[in-house]
Motif scaffolding. Structure first.
Motif, PDB file in Angstrom:
ATOM      1  N   SER A 100       0.893  -1.256  -0.338  1.00 37.66           N
ATOM      2  CA  SER A 100       0.042   0.186  -0.038  1.00 37.66           C
ATOM      3  C   SER A 100       0.855   1.476  -0.062  1.00 37.66           C
ATOM      4  O   SER A 100       0.384   2.308  -0.352  1.00 37.66           O
ATOM      5  CB  SER A 100      -1.063   0.058   1.236  1.00 37.66           C
ATOM      6  OG  SER A 100      -0.004  -0.480   2.275  1.00 37.66           O
ATOM      7  N   LEU A 101       2.026   1.206   0.412  1.00 35.04           N
ATOM      8  CA  LEU A 101       2.664   2.441   0.603  1.00 35.04           C
ATOM      9  C   LEU A 101       4.377   2.063   0.241  1.00 35.04           C
ATOM     10  O   LEU A 101       4.856   1.082   0.823  1.00 35.04           O
ATOM     11  CB  LEU A 101       2.642   2.735   2.136  1.00 35.04           C
ATOM     12  CG  LEU A 101       3.634   4.096   2.573  1.00 35.04           C
ATOM     13  CD1 LEU A 101       3.270   5.407   1.676  1.00 35.04           C
ATOM     14  CD2 LEU A 101       3.426   4.323   4.198  1.00 35.04           C
TER      15      LEU A 101
ATOM     16  N   PHE B 211       8.404   3.228   0.430  1.00 33.01           N
ATOM     17  CA  PHE B 211       9.372   3.941   0.781  1.00 33.01           C
ATOM     18  C   PHE B 211      10.579   4.316  -0.014  1.00 33.01           C
ATOM     19  O   PHE B 211      11.029   3.352  -0.379  1.00 33.01           O
ATOM     20  CB  PHE B 211       9.826   3.745   2.377  1.00 33.01           C
ATOM     21  CG  PHE B 211       8.711   3.745   3.500  1.00 33.01           C
ATOM     22  CD1 PHE B 211       8.239   2.716   3.761  1.00 33.01           C
ATOM     23  CD2 PHE B 211       8.254   5.036   3.632  1.00 33.01           C
ATOM     24  CE1 PHE B 211       7.329   2.602   4.822  1.00 33.01           C
ATOM     25  CE2 PHE B 211       7.251   5.085   4.688  1.00 33.01           C
ATOM     26  CZ  PHE B 211       6.942   3.960   5.363  1.00 33.01           C
TER      27      PHE B 211
ATOM     28  N   VAL C  68      10.239  10.914   4.702  1.00 38.18           N
ATOM     29  CA  VAL C  68      10.793  10.084   5.492  1.00 38.18           C
ATOM     30  C   VAL C  68      12.167   9.972   5.645  1.00 38.18           C
ATOM     31  O   VAL C  68      12.919   9.982   6.658  1.00 38.18           O
ATOM     32  CB  VAL C  68      10.397   8.747   5.073  1.00 38.18           C
ATOM     33  CG1 VAL C  68      10.906   7.796   5.795  1.00 38.18           C
ATOM     34  CG2 VAL C  68       8.578   8.304   5.282  1.00 38.18           C
TER      35      VAL C  68
ATOM     36  N   TYR D  76      13.370  12.885   7.404  1.00 39.08           N
ATOM     37  CA  TYR D  76      13.502  12.554   8.860  1.00 39.08           C
ATOM     38  C   TYR D  76      14.318  11.808   9.653  1.00 39.08           C
ATOM     39  O   TYR D  76      14.933  12.000  10.535  1.00 39.08           O
ATOM     40  CB  TYR D  76      11.842  11.944   9.425  1.00 39.08           C
ATOM     41  CG  TYR D  76      11.735  11.638  10.734  1.00 39.08           C
ATOM     42  CD1 TYR D  76      12.137  10.498  11.202  1.00 39.08           C
ATOM     43  CD2 TYR D  76      11.597  12.596  11.614  1.00 39.08           C
ATOM     44  CE1 TYR D  76      12.071  10.157  12.568  1.00 39.08           C
ATOM     45  CE2 TYR D  76      11.497  12.469  12.947  1.00 39.08           C
ATOM     46  CZ  TYR D  76      11.573  11.132  13.367  1.00 39.08           C
ATOM     47  OH  TYR D  76      11.768  10.842  14.746  1.00 39.08           O
ATOM     48  N   ILE D  77      14.869  10.924   8.738  1.00 35.74           N
ATOM     49  CA  ILE D  77      16.047  10.033   9.063  1.00 35.74           C
ATOM     50  C   ILE D  77      17.209  11.035   9.307  1.00 35.74           C
ATOM     51  O   ILE D  77      17.849  10.956  10.437  1.00 35.74           O
ATOM     52  CB  ILE D  77      16.359   8.977   8.075  1.00 35.74           C
ATOM     53  CG1 ILE D  77      15.035   8.094   8.041  1.00 35.74           C
ATOM     54  CG2 ILE D  77      17.513   8.217   7.897  1.00 35.74           C
ATOM     55  CD1 ILE D  77      15.226   6.910   6.822  1.00 35.74           C
TER      56      ILE D  77
ATOM     57  N   ARG E 286      14.859  15.796  21.072  1.00 34.95           N
ATOM     58  CA  ARG E 286      14.021  14.549  20.729  1.00 34.95           C
ATOM     59  C   ARG E 286      12.346  14.920  20.849  1.00 34.95           C
ATOM     60  O   ARG E 286      11.543  14.296  20.046  1.00 34.95           O
ATOM     61  CB  ARG E 286      13.905  13.467  21.813  1.00 34.95           C
ATOM     62  CG  ARG E 286      13.737  12.222  21.767  1.00 34.95           C
ATOM     63  CD  ARG E 286      14.413  11.683  20.646  1.00 34.95           C
ATOM     64  NE  ARG E 286      13.783  10.273  20.559  1.00 34.95           N
ATOM     65  CZ  ARG E 286      14.169   9.375  19.517  1.00 34.95           C
ATOM     66  NH1 ARG E 286      14.979   9.905  18.728  1.00 34.95           N
ATOM     67  NH2 ARG E 286      13.518   8.341  19.521  1.00 34.95           N
ATOM     68  N   ILE E 287      11.959  15.876  21.600  1.00 35.18           N
ATOM     69  CA  ILE E 287      10.566  16.291  21.708  1.00 35.18           C
ATOM     70  C   ILE E 287      10.065  16.916  20.185  1.00 35.18           C
ATOM     71  O   ILE E 287       9.139  16.458  19.755  1.00 35.18           O
ATOM     72  CB  ILE E 287      10.348  17.497  22.739  1.00 35.18           C
ATOM     73  CG1 ILE E 287      10.487  16.693  24.155  1.00 35.18           C
ATOM     74  CG2 ILE E 287       8.916  17.962  22.515  1.00 35.18           C
ATOM     75  CD1 ILE E 287      10.552  17.592  25.218  1.00 35.18           C
TER      76      ILE E 287
ATOM     77  N   CYS F 224       9.926  14.036  17.892  1.00 31.34           N
ATOM     78  CA  CYS F 224       8.596  13.352  18.101  1.00 31.34           C
ATOM     79  C   CYS F 224       7.514  14.196  17.455  1.00 31.34           C
ATOM     80  O   CYS F 224       6.666  13.424  16.620  1.00 31.34           O
ATOM     81  CB  CYS F 224       8.307  13.179  19.499  1.00 31.34           C
ATOM     82  SG  CYS F 224       7.072  12.169  19.923  1.00 31.34           S
TER      83      CYS F 224
ATOM     84  N   LEU G 274       7.679  13.552  13.729  1.00 25.71           N
ATOM     85  CA  LEU G 274       6.988  12.210  13.189  1.00 25.71           C
ATOM     86  C   LEU G 274       5.569  12.287  13.118  1.00 25.71           C
ATOM     87  O   LEU G 274       4.947  11.608  12.440  1.00 25.71           O
ATOM     88  CB  LEU G 274       7.895  11.174  14.280  1.00 25.71           C
ATOM     89  CG  LEU G 274       7.546   9.746  13.791  1.00 25.71           C
ATOM     90  CD1 LEU G 274       8.217   9.399  12.388  1.00 25.71           C
ATOM     91  CD2 LEU G 274       8.202   8.692  14.861  1.00 25.71           C
TER      92      LEU G 274
ATOM     93  N   ILE H   5       3.334  11.066  10.399  1.00 27.45           N
ATOM     94  CA  ILE H   5       2.275  10.040  10.474  1.00 27.45           C
ATOM     95  C   ILE H   5       0.855  10.437  10.013  1.00 27.45           C
ATOM     96  O   ILE H   5       0.078   9.804   9.235  1.00 27.45           O
ATOM     97  CB  ILE H   5       2.237   9.196  11.566  1.00 27.45           C
ATOM     98  CG1 ILE H   5       3.945   8.662  11.716  1.00 27.45           C
ATOM     99  CG2 ILE H   5       1.270   8.081  11.818  1.00 27.45           C
ATOM    100  CD1 ILE H   5       3.952   7.888  13.194  1.00 27.45           C
ATOM    101  N   ILE H   6       0.700  11.569  10.550  1.00 29.29           N
ATOM    102  CA  ILE H   6      -0.636  12.079  10.223  1.00 29.29           C
ATOM    103  C   ILE H   6      -0.964  12.567   8.784  1.00 29.29           C
ATOM    104  O   ILE H   6      -1.939  12.247   8.224  1.00 29.29           O
ATOM    105  CB  ILE H   6      -1.003  13.513  11.195  1.00 29.29           C
ATOM    106  CG1 ILE H   6      -1.211  12.946  12.422  1.00 29.29           C
ATOM    107  CG2 ILE H   6      -2.568  14.108  10.747  1.00 29.29           C
ATOM    108  CD1 ILE H   6      -1.458  14.315  13.582  1.00 29.29           C
TER     109      ILE H   6
ATOM    110  N   ILE I 136       0.605  10.883   6.392  1.00 29.55           N
ATOM    111  CA  ILE I 136       0.363   9.485   5.626  1.00 29.55           C
ATOM    112  C   ILE I 136      -0.991   9.186   5.755  1.00 29.55           C
ATOM    113  O   ILE I 136      -1.675   8.647   4.815  1.00 29.55           O
ATOM    114  CB  ILE I 136       1.199   8.641   6.014  1.00 29.55           C
ATOM    115  CG1 ILE I 136       2.849   8.794   5.773  1.00 29.55           C
ATOM    116  CG2 ILE I 136       1.007   7.182   5.640  1.00 29.55           C
ATOM    117  CD1 ILE I 136       3.681   7.768   6.470  1.00 29.55           C
ATOM    118  N   TYR I 137      -1.571   9.276   7.093  1.00 34.69           N
ATOM    119  CA  TYR I 137      -2.934   8.902   7.315  1.00 34.69           C
ATOM    120  C   TYR I 137      -3.953   9.747   6.272  1.00 34.69           C
ATOM    121  O   TYR I 137      -4.908   9.194   5.730  1.00 34.69           O
ATOM    122  CB  TYR I 137      -3.098   9.048   8.666  1.00 34.69           C
ATOM    123  CG  TYR I 137      -4.529   8.936   9.286  1.00 34.69           C
ATOM    124  CD1 TYR I 137      -5.538   9.909   9.425  1.00 34.69           C
ATOM    125  CD2 TYR I 137      -5.121   7.553   9.062  1.00 34.69           C
ATOM    126  CE1 TYR I 137      -6.965   9.532   9.674  1.00 34.69           C
ATOM    127  CE2 TYR I 137      -6.290   7.098   9.398  1.00 34.69           C
ATOM    128  CZ  TYR I 137      -7.235   8.309   9.846  1.00 34.69           C
ATOM    129  OH  TYR I 137      -8.632   8.120  10.103  1.00 34.69           O
TER     130      TYR I 137
ATOM    131  N   GLN J  43      -4.078   8.558   2.981  1.00 39.47           N
ATOM    132  CA  GLN J  43      -4.760   7.086   2.561  1.00 39.47           C
ATOM    133  C   GLN J  43      -6.209   7.706   2.346  1.00 39.47           C
ATOM    134  O   GLN J  43      -6.644   7.017   1.402  1.00 39.47           O
ATOM    135  CB  GLN J  43      -4.469   6.517   3.804  1.00 39.47           C
ATOM    136  CG  GLN J  43      -5.419   5.038   3.766  1.00 39.47           C
ATOM    137  CD  GLN J  43      -5.415   4.501   5.153  1.00 39.47           C
ATOM    138  OE1 GLN J  43      -4.706   4.988   6.211  1.00 39.47           O
ATOM    139  NE2 GLN J  43      -6.311   3.728   5.475  1.00 39.47           N
TER     140      GLN J  43
END
Lengths: 104, 506, 614
Positions: free
Chosen positions: C78-79, C81, C143, C146-147, C181-182, C185, C188, C192-193, C195-196, C199
């Motif tokens: 479905s996706l 990378f 993505v 982000y890495i 890190r905050i 986060c 990220l 993710i939102i 990507i959602y 979809q």
């Protein structure tokens, strides 16, 4: 007059059994316990012979078995008296309340 | 010949352990250790050949072995066979198990100080048990090997431990037996229901047909399996054996426990709860997702409060298994791939973390991080080599931990499972674990290596070549899985589509 | 030219290869030569520089040519990378700046780290930083970005914790990592939102939804869809990530902690390259940010610019002052982004990178010579170090926007603001430039001019050539853009800003003469304590620590309690039941016959009553 049927003999055996049983569980002296075991044995004998007498004349299995019981119970009583004697020798008394070595 | 491939793989460690305990091998430590290492390397090469020549395009059972004892099945009248089979999921985990056992045996060099024969043979028996669980095709063979690993673990905990050994070992074995009881009940119910439904007695769990049975009994079986396997892969509230065992066992045992035995519990959930009972997994998926989120958050928060290095790492294992739970409960292709990838990557990461903790424990004699300070002066190479492993535990990209967490979170967020609390909110709470995990990992790293050197550690030397190579091997695996995950995710994505019940969407 | 395009990945792989070589020599204790380390590092950066120059000529401004190459990294049904390289004008310009600054600072580090331990480790981390930064600038999709975003954060953390012997360095490194890190986060979560949403609303088209080149398509489709709230949430989360990385208010606290790193690292990472990643992110995701979010960027940029300049005027540690100055200048760049003018933002960023590097590198020379970074304790340095004073003066003039490159940048910024008719933003920019001029010239006077109380003990007197050459090169890069400005573009705003600058210099000189600052006591206290924000962070941290201790109670009393209760119940139960076995045979006989008779009776009852047999 009423007839004496099988049931009378069975109830007699039951009464003798219960006398022996109550004596078995409530007597403090080991010899009394052994005597009560004899009483129970005799009630069992009555039971067997009653069934032979009332039900089956040709097969004498019940009477043969009661002969066995008499013989073997005498051997058993002999061995039991020896064991009680040994306990008496070790502990100086034979009250059943004091013989509690196998307590859990 | 096909018939003997898997039994040789599974039974050879226990046969060698019997040879080891006999007087054939002398009682010198060097001889015992070297012979065990040789055997481990040979076994590993055999497993590697199996892995390389495996047919990865076949999604069903690839290698099947039916062990016939004196030309008959085991107990034919009630349908028990001694049959083994592996498919892709099993062979990957078997390869992982071989590597981890090899590392544990190599690491036992300086950490075990007495009763060498007993120790090595017990480890080999545990290896047999694990390989048997992973390759069993039969319900009762599975249970036999499941129970086989309890007693060796108990003996090892009693003899080579530290602290309050008896209480910990007792807690461990009581919890595990409690779980095995539930698993046995579940297995028996499956067997009987299969018989009622199809009229034949067979305990091949790939072919169980319980389609016409009322759903309520299936719910009960599912819950039994969940409790039984949930003690192994610790679900919070059944987990209190884990921190004590990890903090008091020796390092190789901690590695085996955390890297393999927890994954075996996860394997059980994948096989029984997701493949055999796949139509009712959807109904319980919200519950598993909530349990997973509780695992993640509670495990991380507990880890912050601890003062013992090994307990912190134990709680981080609980947290990682929580990520596995939310990923499989998402029932998406990306999610399930991420879950299985997490099993593999977390094994290497926790092996690395426990190795570092073990080396520090040997050199300093204490596990309390408040007392150890400033080791960076004396052990700069250990400090340098522990950086990739610490970062992998946090979830830094280009290392395998990131791929697993990333795929799991995408899978969980885009899933179509209906839950009381919306799936998206649960995943957002789980994302906080990224921040909390770095708090405790950094706490370990900074307390131990940074700061002024405590005067009593002036005599410590740096790690030797032996331990360096073990750490480098682990780091290479972690980095390889991080940069080239497609070698495994390709296979796993196809596998998860076919074998698990994926519902819609991503 | 094709050669450059096809082999762009070589620029990424050279640093990491050299890094691995140094790592093996460190881990296996093979002796390493310092000059060779430096040489290899410089060669790899130089190769990167040539590549980026070649590509810059190839691509040309404005962005008319975009080249993208992708390889499939993780295919799912479905996706998919991808990982690849995207070459357009933004990435080549950022790449060029990175290479130039990186090259010069690597040269400078040789002189700075010459007598310190951990030389090889330093260069390993430096090469790793190079690698991740190039990867970030060449990334094609969210993505991959982000890495490398996280990897750059890791490189910065490793370098901040470089002096591991000191306790305060340990705490600072931890804090930097957690705050970064905050931000990661949040980024990220935004990805993710995103990507959602794709979809739901894209319905299985074959496009790669995460790629930057596809974002125009996506915007038009999403704008037509009816749920802008989720879309905005994703945008806001990504912007928060950018804010944290670029040290905007209220996340600017990590930049002061980051000053515990060696000074060349402060110059490289924390003023020129890493903190510009937030800007890079916003430029890349430009099509999917809605106008409300641009207003937020404008607001936060303005707040940061003013407040950080306000804090910087009372700081006495040079590096801390320069850290707040960096935050403030980045705030100005965010203002430019918030006003939709990307070229102005890029130009300001380039010139700021060079200027700040000059200032930081000079501070490094001061630190090496006098071992002291407190403005109040240094003084009268100009006598013995004429060139150092000259460098600092050039940097100050450029930072305050009065001359050289800074003048060009600031004028462009003011002109843009004027064109959009935003009066409040204009006032804030002018106030910020006043404050910037004030603090930087105050520092110049206090460090270099004669003072009655000056306690400087000279530690070493050697003038390293490797430390001076890079600063000279940077000075050229700063001076040259100053002459691009055309005289016909002068308007009244330009004159106002020059006047403000002159006023600030006079104010600074008077402060230097009287040795105190003329602002009310309350404001002085507020500014000196950094608006009490570190105290707020400490308070939040202690609150969370107390909150987390709840789980100790839960663990101890609930989960352990279950074990203990189970044990106690079992013991009590077994105690009771074991009383049946009292060793008295007669009791046993009675029990057995009693139970046998009950079983028989129940069997008879069962037989007769339940089965109804007569």
């Amino acid at each position: 007059m009423f007839e004496i049927t099988l049931y009378h003999y069975l109830i007699l055996a039951l009464i003798i059994f219960s006398i022996g049983f109550i004596g078995l569980i409530s007597s403090k002296n080991m010899i009394k316990v052994l005597l009560c075991i004899e009483i129970i044995m005799s009630s069992i004998n009555i039971n067997f012979i009653a069934f032979t007498g009332f039900k089956n004349y040709m097969f004498l299995n019940g009477m043969v078995f009661s002969l066995f019981i008499i013989a073997i119970s005498s051997i058993q009583t002999a061995i039991a008296i020896v064991l009680v004697y040994l306990i008496y020798k070790n502990k100086e008394n034979i009250t059943s309340e004091e013989i509690e070595e196998l307590k859990g | 010949m096909q018939n003997y491939i898997l039994p040789i793989l599974v039974f050879s460690p226990i046969i060698f352990s019997i040879i080891l305990m006999s007087p054939i091998i002398s009682s010198e430590e060097k001889v015992i250790r070297r012979s065990t290492k040789t055997f481990s390397i040979i076994h590993f090469i055999y497993t590697a050949i199996l892995l390389i020549t495996f047919d990865y395009t076949n999604m069903g059972n690839v290698i099947e072995s039916n062990l016939k004892i004196f030309n008959s099945d085991w107990i034919e009248s009630i349908g028990l066979n001694a049959s083994f089979s592996v498919d892709i999921l099993s062979i990957l985990l078997i390869g992982l198990a071989s590597i981890i056992f090899l590392i544990a045996i190599f690491l036992s060099k300086n950490m075990i100080k007495h009763s060498y024969k007993l120790y090595y043979s017990l480890i080999l028996i545990i290896q047999t048990a694990v390989l048997g669980i992973l390759s069993a095709k039969d319900l009762f063979i599975f249970f036999l090997f499941w129970e086989l690993e309890l007693i060796p673990m108990y003996i090892i905990l009693l003899k080579w431990g530290s602290g309050n050994k008896q209480k910990t070992a007792r807690k461990f074995i009581l919890y595990k037996f409690f779980g095995s009881m539930f698993i046995l009940l579940g297995l028996l119910l499956l067997y009987i229901l299969n018989f009622i439904n199809t009229g034949t007695l067979s305990d091949d769990f790939y072919n169980i047909d319980i389609s016409n049975i009322d759903n309520k009994i299936k719910y009960i079986i599912f819950l039994f399996f969940l409790i039984g396997f949930g003690i192994k892969l610790p679900i919070i509230s059944l987990h209190s054996w884990l921190p004590d065992v990890h903090s008091q066992a020796e390092t190789p045992i901690s590695i085996i426990l955390s890297a393999i035995l927890l994954k075996v519990g996860a394997y059980g959930i994948l096989r029984f709860n997701m493949q055999v009972l796949n139509d009712i997994f959807i109904i319980f998926a919200p519950l598993i997702m909530i349990l997973g989120v509780i695992n993640i958050i509670y495990g991380s928060i507990c880890a912050i409060n601890q003062k013992d290095i090994k307990r912190i790492i134990a709680y981080s294992s609980i947290s990682a298994m929580g990520i596995f739970l939310i990923a499989i409960a998402s029932l998406t292709e990306i999610g399930i791939t991420g879950a299985i990838f997490q099993l593999i990557s977390h094994a290497f990461i926790s092996a690395g973390l426990f190795t570092i903790a073990g080396i520090i424990y040997i050199k300093c004699g204490t596990k309390n991080i408040l007392r150890i300070k400033g080791l960076g002066e004396k052990m700069p190479i250990l400090m340098f080599l522990s950086i990739p492993i610490m970062l992998a535990a946090v979830g830094v990209p280009l290392l395998s931990g990131f791929i697993a967490e990333f795929l799991s979170f995408i899978g969980a967020f885009t899933s179509q499972v209906e839950c009381i609390i919306d799936v998206k909110i649960l995943t957002s709470i789980a994302l906080l674990s990224l921040i909390i995990s770095c708090i405790y990992i950094l706490k370990i790293y900074h307390s131990v290596f940074f700061g002024e050197l405590n005067k009593r550690y002036n005599q410590i030397k740096d790690i030797n070549i032996h331990q360096k190579i073990i750490l480098i091997v682990l780091i290479v695996f972690v980095i390889y899985l991080g940069i080239f995950p497609f070698s495994i995710t390709n296979i796993l994505s196809e596998y998860s589509i076919i074998n698990f019940n994926i519902i819609g969407g991503f | 030219m094709e050669f450059f395009v096809n082999n762009i990945l070589l620029t990424m792989f050279f640093p990491i290869w050299i890094s691995l070589v140094i790592i093996t020599s460190v881990v296996f204790k093979i002796s390493s030569n310092r000059k060779m380390t430096l040489l290899f590092t410089l060669i790899s950066t130089f190769i990167g520089l040539i590549f980026s120059l070649g590509l810059f000529k190839y691509v040309r401004i404005p962005n008319t040519l975009i080249i993208e190459k992708n390889i499939l990294w993780m295919p799912f049904e479905s996706l998919n990378f991808y990982i690849g390289t995207l070459i357009d004008s933004t990435s080549t310009s950022f790449l060029m700046i990175l290479m130039i600054v990186s090259f010069l600072i690597q040269l400078y580090s040789y002189g700075y780290m010459k007598d310190k331990r951990g030389f090889s480790k330093y260069y390993i981390y430096l090469n790793f930083f190079n690698f991740s930064m190039i990867g970030l600038l060449l990334s094609t999709n969210l993505v991959q970005m982000y890495i490398f975003w996280e990897l750059v954060g890791i490189a910065s953390y490793l370098l901040i914790g470089f002096y591991y012997n000191r306790e305060d360095v340990s705490k600072s490194a931890q804090r930097v990592f957690i705050i970064n890190r905050i931000g990661d986060c949040a980024l990220l979560a935004g990805i993710i939102i995103f990507i959602y949403i794709s979809q739901i609303y894209l319905n299985q088209t074959n496009t790669d939804i995460l790629a930057f080149t596809n974002m125009d398509d996506i915007t038009s489709k999403m704008v037509l869809s009816a749920y802008p709230e989720i879309f905005n949430t994703a945008g806001i989360l990504m912007i928060i990530g950018a804010f944290v990385k670029s040290a905007q208010f209220p996340f600017h606290i990590w930049l002061t902690d980051a000053m515990k790193a060696p000074t060349p690292i402060s110059a490289l990472i924390h003023s020129a390259t890493m903190v510009c990643m937030g800007i890079f992110l916003i430029i890349r995701i430009y099509p999917i940010i809605s106008p409300e979010i641009f207003n937020i960027i404008l607001l936060f940029g303005a707040i940061t610019a003013f407040l950080c300049a306000f804090i910087a005027i009372t700081q006495t540690n040079i590096k801390k002052m320069l850290a707040y100055s960096t935050s403030s200048q980045l705030g100005l760049i965010f203002i430019a982004l918030g006003l939709y003018s990307i070229p102005v933002a890029i130009i300001y960023m380039i010139i700021h990178a060079f200027t700040k590097s000059i200032l930081f590198l000079s501070a490094g020379i001061i630190e090496k010579k006098y071992n002291n970074l407190n403005i109040n304790e240094l003084g009268n340095i100009r006598e013995n170090n004429f060139y150092l004073a000259l460098y600092w003066l050039i940097g100050s003039l450029s930072l305050s926007g009065l001359f050289f490159g800074g003048f060009t940048a600031k004028e462009l910024l003011i002109k843009t603001t004027h064109n959009t008719n935003c009066l409040s933003v204009l006032i804030i920019i002018l106030l910020t430039s006043y404050l910037s001029t004030f603090y930087i010239f105050k520092s110049y006077f206090l460090i270099f001019e004669e003072k009655s109380i000056s306690t400087n003990i000279k530690v070493n007197n050697n003038n390293e050539k490797s430390m001076n050459m890079p600063i000279i090169a940077l000075c050229f890069f700063v001076i040259i853009p100053g002459f691009i400005f055309k005289l016909s573009d002068i308007n009244y705003l330009c004159l106002i800003s020059i006047a403000i600058g002159g006023l600030a210099i006079i104010n600074a000189y008077s402060c230097y003469k009287c040795n105190k600052i003329f602002i009310p006591k309350l404001l002085y206290k507020l500014s000196y304590n950094e608006l009490y924000i570190p105290n707020v962070y400490n308070l939040i941290e202690s609150c969370f620590n107390k909150l987390f201790k709840i789980t100790i109670i839960i663990e101890k009393y609930i989960f352990e309690g279950v074990n203990i209760i189970a044990g106690k119940i079992t013991a009590k139960l077994s105690d009771y039941i074991s009383r049946i076995q009292n060793g008295n045979i007669q009791n046993y006989v009675a029990y057995s016959i009693f139970s046998t008779s009950i079983i028989l009776l129940s069997l008879i009852l069962f037989y007769f009553i339940i089965l109804e047999v007569n």
